[in-house]
Enzyme design. Structure first.
Site, PDB file in Angstrom:
ATOM      1  N   TYR A  57      -8.842   9.821  -0.784  1.00 59.88           N
ATOM      2  CA  TYR A  57      -8.766   9.771   0.680  1.00 59.88           C
ATOM      3  C   TYR A  57     -10.109  10.041   1.345  1.00 59.88           C
ATOM      4  O   TYR A  57     -10.402   9.473   2.405  1.00 59.88           O
ATOM      5  CB  TYR A  57      -7.665  10.704   1.210  1.00 59.88           C
ATOM      6  CG  TYR A  57      -6.320  10.021   1.090  1.00 59.88           C
ATOM      7  CD1 TYR A  57      -5.956   9.026   1.996  1.00 59.88           C
ATOM      8  CD2 TYR A  57      -5.473  10.275   0.031  1.00 59.88           C
ATOM      9  CE1 TYR A  57      -4.767   8.333   1.850  1.00 59.88           C
ATOM     10  CE2 TYR A  57      -4.274   9.588  -0.119  1.00 59.88           C
ATOM     11  CZ  TYR A  57      -3.931   8.624   0.797  1.00 59.88           C
ATOM     12  OH  TYR A  57      -2.763   7.927   0.655  1.00 59.88           O
ATOM     13  N   ARG A  60     -11.746   6.783   1.643  1.00 59.33           N
ATOM     14  CA  ARG A  60     -11.195   5.959   2.729  1.00 59.33           C
ATOM     15  C   ARG A  60     -11.595   6.534   4.091  1.00 59.33           C
ATOM     16  O   ARG A  60     -11.817   5.792   5.051  1.00 59.33           O
ATOM     17  CB  ARG A  60      -9.678   5.886   2.607  1.00 59.33           C
ATOM     18  CG  ARG A  60      -9.233   5.189   1.336  1.00 59.33           C
ATOM     19  CD  ARG A  60      -7.746   4.986   1.311  1.00 59.33           C
ATOM     20  NE  ARG A  60      -7.302   4.069   2.345  1.00 59.33           N
ATOM     21  CZ  ARG A  60      -6.071   4.060   2.849  1.00 59.33           C
ATOM     22  NH1 ARG A  60      -5.174   4.930   2.430  1.00 59.33           N
ATOM     23  NH2 ARG A  60      -5.727   3.189   3.777  1.00 59.33           N
ATOM     24  N   ASN A  93      -1.084   1.271  10.054  1.00 57.07           N
ATOM     25  CA  ASN A  93      -2.436   1.520   9.560  1.00 57.07           C
ATOM     26  C   ASN A  93      -2.852   2.958   9.831  1.00 57.07           C
ATOM     27  O   ASN A  93      -2.543   3.516  10.879  1.00 57.07           O
ATOM     28  CB  ASN A  93      -3.431   0.558  10.222  1.00 57.07           C
ATOM     29  CG  ASN A  93      -3.122  -0.883   9.882  1.00 57.07           C
ATOM     30  OD1 ASN A  93      -2.374  -1.141   8.928  1.00 57.07           O
ATOM     31  ND2 ASN A  93      -3.672  -1.815  10.632  1.00 57.07           N
ATOM     32  N   HIS A 110       2.394   5.933  10.073  1.00 58.55           N
ATOM     33  CA  HIS A 110       2.063   6.381   8.717  1.00 58.55           C
ATOM     34  C   HIS A 110       0.923   7.399   8.682  1.00 58.55           C
ATOM     35  O   HIS A 110       0.336   7.630   7.630  1.00 58.55           O
ATOM     36  CB  HIS A 110       1.722   5.178   7.826  1.00 58.55           C
ATOM     37  CG  HIS A 110       2.922   4.332   7.487  1.00 58.55           C
ATOM     38  ND1 HIS A 110       2.830   3.089   6.907  1.00 58.55           N
ATOM     39  CD2 HIS A 110       4.243   4.568   7.646  1.00 58.55           C
ATOM     40  CE1 HIS A 110       4.051   2.591   6.733  1.00 58.55           C
ATOM     41  NE2 HIS A 110       4.923   3.460   7.188  1.00 58.55           N
ATOM     42  N   CYS A 118      -2.322  21.254   7.689  1.00 56.01           N
ATOM     43  CA  CYS A 118      -2.063  22.414   6.845  1.00 56.01           C
ATOM     44  C   CYS A 118      -0.593  22.426   6.446  1.00 56.01           C
ATOM     45  O   CYS A 118       0.279  22.343   7.296  1.00 56.01           O
ATOM     46  CB  CYS A 118      -2.421  23.693   7.596  1.00 56.01           C
ATOM     47  SG  CYS A 118      -2.097  25.152   6.601  1.00 56.01           S
ATOM     48  N   THR A 180       1.359  -7.764   8.347  1.00 54.78           N
ATOM     49  CA  THR A 180       2.118  -6.857   7.487  1.00 54.78           C
ATOM     50  C   THR A 180       3.011  -7.658   6.538  1.00 54.78           C
ATOM     51  O   THR A 180       3.617  -8.644   6.937  1.00 54.78           O
ATOM     52  CB  THR A 180       2.911  -5.818   8.318  1.00 54.78           C
ATOM     53  OG1 THR A 180       3.693  -5.013   7.421  1.00 54.78           O
ATOM     54  CG2 THR A 180       3.795  -6.441   9.380  1.00 54.78           C
ATOM     55  N   ASN A 205       0.649 -13.811  10.318  1.00 60.94           N
ATOM     56  CA  ASN A 205       0.245 -13.287   9.006  1.00 60.94           C
ATOM     57  C   ASN A 205      -0.444 -14.379   8.194  1.00 60.94           C
ATOM     58  O   ASN A 205      -0.173 -15.562   8.380  1.00 60.94           O
ATOM     59  CB  ASN A 205       1.485 -12.786   8.247  1.00 60.94           C
ATOM     60  CG  ASN A 205       1.175 -11.616   7.340  1.00 60.94           C
ATOM     61  OD1 ASN A 205       0.646 -10.605   7.791  1.00 60.94           O
ATOM     62  ND2 ASN A 205       1.485 -11.753   6.064  1.00 60.94           N
ATOM     63  N   LEU A 206      -1.302 -13.921   7.298  1.00 58.48           N
ATOM     64  CA  LEU A 206      -2.035 -14.869   6.468  1.00 58.48           C
ATOM     65  C   LEU A 206      -1.114 -15.614   5.504  1.00 58.48           C
ATOM     66  O   LEU A 206      -1.298 -16.796   5.243  1.00 58.48           O
ATOM     67  CB  LEU A 206      -3.119 -14.105   5.686  1.00 58.48           C
ATOM     68  CG  LEU A 206      -4.225 -14.907   5.047  1.00 58.48           C
ATOM     69  CD1 LEU A 206      -4.904 -15.832   6.047  1.00 58.48           C
ATOM     70  CD2 LEU A 206      -5.261 -13.969   4.429  1.00 58.48           C
ATOM     71  N   GLU A 207      -0.137 -14.874   4.959  1.00 59.28           N
ATOM     72  CA  GLU A 207       0.868 -15.500   4.084  1.00 59.28           C
ATOM     73  C   GLU A 207       2.227 -15.211   4.676  1.00 59.28           C
ATOM     74  O   GLU A 207       2.388 -14.217   5.367  1.00 59.28           O
ATOM     75  CB  GLU A 207       0.834 -14.875   2.683  1.00 59.28           C
ATOM     76  CG  GLU A 207      -0.473 -15.005   1.972  1.00 59.28           C
ATOM     77  CD  GLU A 207      -0.750 -13.808   1.063  1.00 59.28           C
ATOM     78  OE1 GLU A 207       0.177 -13.026   0.789  1.00 59.28           O
ATOM     79  OE2 GLU A 207      -1.902 -13.678   0.656  1.00 59.28           O
TER      80      GLU A 207
HETATM   81  N1  APR Z   1      -4.949 -11.840   9.129  1.00 64.19           N
HETATM   82  C1  APR Z   1      -3.599 -11.777   9.077  1.00 64.19           C
HETATM   83  N2  APR Z   1      -2.915 -11.330   8.016  1.00 64.19           N
HETATM   84  C2  APR Z   1      -3.627 -10.934   6.948  1.00 64.19           C
HETATM   85  C3  APR Z   1      -5.037 -10.975   6.907  1.00 64.19           C
HETATM   86  C4  APR Z   1      -5.708 -11.469   8.070  1.00 64.19           C
HETATM   87  N3  APR Z   1      -7.038 -11.544   8.138  1.00 64.19           N
HETATM   88  N4  APR Z   1      -5.444 -10.519   5.701  1.00 64.19           N
HETATM   89  C5  APR Z   1      -4.347 -10.206   5.019  1.00 64.19           C
HETATM   90  N5  APR Z   1      -3.239 -10.448   5.754  1.00 64.19           N
HETATM   91  C6  APR Z   1      -1.835 -10.216   5.404  1.00 64.19           C
HETATM   92  C7  APR Z   1      -1.505 -10.399   3.954  1.00 64.19           C
HETATM   93  O1  APR Z   1      -1.119 -11.750   3.721  1.00 64.19           O
HETATM   94  C8  APR Z   1      -0.360  -9.411   3.744  1.00 64.19           C
HETATM   95  O2  APR Z   1       0.902 -10.052   3.890  1.00 64.19           O
HETATM   96  O3  APR Z   1      -1.569  -8.868   5.705  1.00 64.19           O
HETATM   97  C9  APR Z   1      -0.523  -8.398   4.871  1.00 64.19           C
HETATM   98  C10 APR Z   1      -0.881  -7.005   4.409  1.00 64.19           C
HETATM   99  O4  APR Z   1       0.165  -6.514   3.638  1.00 64.19           O
HETATM  100  P1  APR Z   1       0.088  -5.130   2.890  1.00 64.19           P
HETATM  101  O5  APR Z   1      -1.189  -5.048   2.127  1.00 64.19           O
HETATM  102  O6  APR Z   1       1.352  -4.957   2.149  1.00 64.19           O
HETATM  103  O7  APR Z   1      -0.037  -4.057   4.075  1.00 64.19           O
HETATM  104  P2  APR Z   1       1.095  -3.444   5.019  1.00 64.19           P
HETATM  105  O8  APR Z   1       2.202  -4.393   5.244  1.00 64.19           O
HETATM  106  O9  APR Z   1       0.391  -2.879   6.182  1.00 64.19           O
HETATM  107  O10 APR Z   1       1.613  -2.248   4.116  1.00 64.19           O
HETATM  108  C11 APR Z   1       2.574  -1.381   4.641  1.00 64.19           C
HETATM  109  O11 APR Z   1       2.439   0.038   2.726  1.00 64.19           O
HETATM  110  O12 APR Z   1       1.165   1.135   1.138  1.00 64.19           O
HETATM  111  C12 APR Z   1       1.852   1.247   2.303  1.00 64.19           C
HETATM  112  O13 APR Z   1       1.630   2.942   3.889  1.00 64.19           O
HETATM  113  C13 APR Z   1       1.009   1.765   3.426  1.00 64.19           C
HETATM  114  O14 APR Z   1       1.075   1.213   5.760  1.00 64.19           O
HETATM  115  C14 APR Z   1       1.089   0.677   4.464  1.00 64.19           C
HETATM  116  C15 APR Z   1       2.397   0.013   4.132  1.00 64.19           C
HETATM  117 ZN    ZN Z   2      -2.853  26.739   8.137  1.00 63.46          ZN
END
Ligand code: APR
Ligand code: ZN
Length: 237
Positions: A57, A60, A93, A110, A118, A180, A205-207
């Site tokens: 962390y 990050r 995020n 999240h 603490c 997402t 979303n990208l996919e």
């Molecule tokens: N624009 C749009 N979408 C995008 C881009 C982009 N530039 N780049 C990636 N993506 C899409 C991907 O195709 C994917 O489907 O964003 C999505 C990200 O998915 P995850 O990596 O699964 O992230 P998220 O959905 O935020 O994860 C949810 O999981 O690990 C836990 O707590 C963590 O908050 C997080 C939660």
């Molecule tokens: Zn304390």
């Protein structure tokens, strides 16, 4: 499409910060910044190997100093200015790019990388000074604990402010999910609730995400291109 009094809830995920240079979680290789999620993002991991979790962390947290918000974050600020109290942004995020861009009506369901908590006295602090960003644990100033934990919702923990979130989603007229994958609940379930209450549901979303069939409209592509384009179209009608 949006009147100034349309009730809009936005849910964002890692995809909106991808173009800022922050890696998403579910890349095809199944590892996340060289770690398996269960090794670093669970209460058990923190109990068994706090040093490894802390160092992960800290990496990050330090990364936040090197990245900046992008045009998709900014476009959501424009939408918020237009809708004011009819707008709510829920983000999965843990980066601070939405607030740095200027979003105010914002829930970090999240948790937040900038904060430490603490486990003894529940004190929460913003800890981003140089002295907070080393490999050494940070101690609590309020009690005797010498090890604050990341203020992050790990797997098996309950996200923050769920009542407020359900309340807003149940009353919204437009629900939009951006960047997402729809894998992680309860966040992924908000779309079905919005759909149930008759909200117009939009996905960007990208996919195609896991729950793509529930969207009334789905736009496939980069958040940095689609979000500014669609929002400027919608608020000018
Ligand atoms: N624009 C749009 N979408 C995008 C881009 C982009 N530039 N780049 C990636 N993506 C899409 C991907 O195709 C994917 O489907 O964003 C999505 C990200 O998915 P995850 O990596 O699964 O992230 P998220 O959905 O935020 O994860 C949810 O999981 O690990 C836990 O707590 C963590 O908050 C997080 C939660
Ligand atoms: Zn304390």
């Amino acid at each position: 499409m949006f009147e100034p009094n349309t009730k809009v809830v936005i849910l964002t995920g890692a995809g909106i910060s991808a173009e800022s240079g922050i890696k998403t979680f579910r890349a095809s290789d199944g590892v996340w910044e060289n770690h398996r999620i269960e090794d670093v993002a669970t209460p058990l991991a923190w109990m068994k190997n706090p040093k490894m979790v802390w160092e992960f962390y800290q990496g990050r947290r330090k990364q936040l100093l090197e990245v900046d918000f992008n045009v998709a974050h900014r476009a959501l600020v424009e939408l918020e200015k237009y809708l004011e109290d009819h707008f709510l942004l829920i983000t999965q995020n843990v980066d601070d790019l939405h607030s740095r861009a200027g979003s105010e009506r914002l829930i970090h369901m999240h948790g937040e990388l900038r904060k430490l908590r603490c486990e003894k006295c529940e004190n929460i602090v913003i800890a981003m000074e140089k002295s907070h960003l080393t490999d050494k644990f940070v101690s609590c100033e309020k009690c005797s604990s010498n090890r604050l934990r990341p203020h992050i919702v790990w797997f098996h923990e309950m996200p923050f402010k769920m009542n407020e979130i359900y309340d807003a989603v149940e009353r919204c007229e437009v629900f939009m999910a951006i960047g997402t994958s729809g894998h992680v609940y309860p966040a992924a379930g908000l779309l079905a609730i919005a759909k149930d209450v008759g909200a117009h549901c939009i996905g960007i979303n990208l996919e195609p995400p896991e729950n793509v069939d529930l969207f009334d409209e789905f736009h496939q592509g980069l958040a940095g291109e689609l979000v500014p384009e669609l929002i400027s179209k919608w608020i000018k009608k």
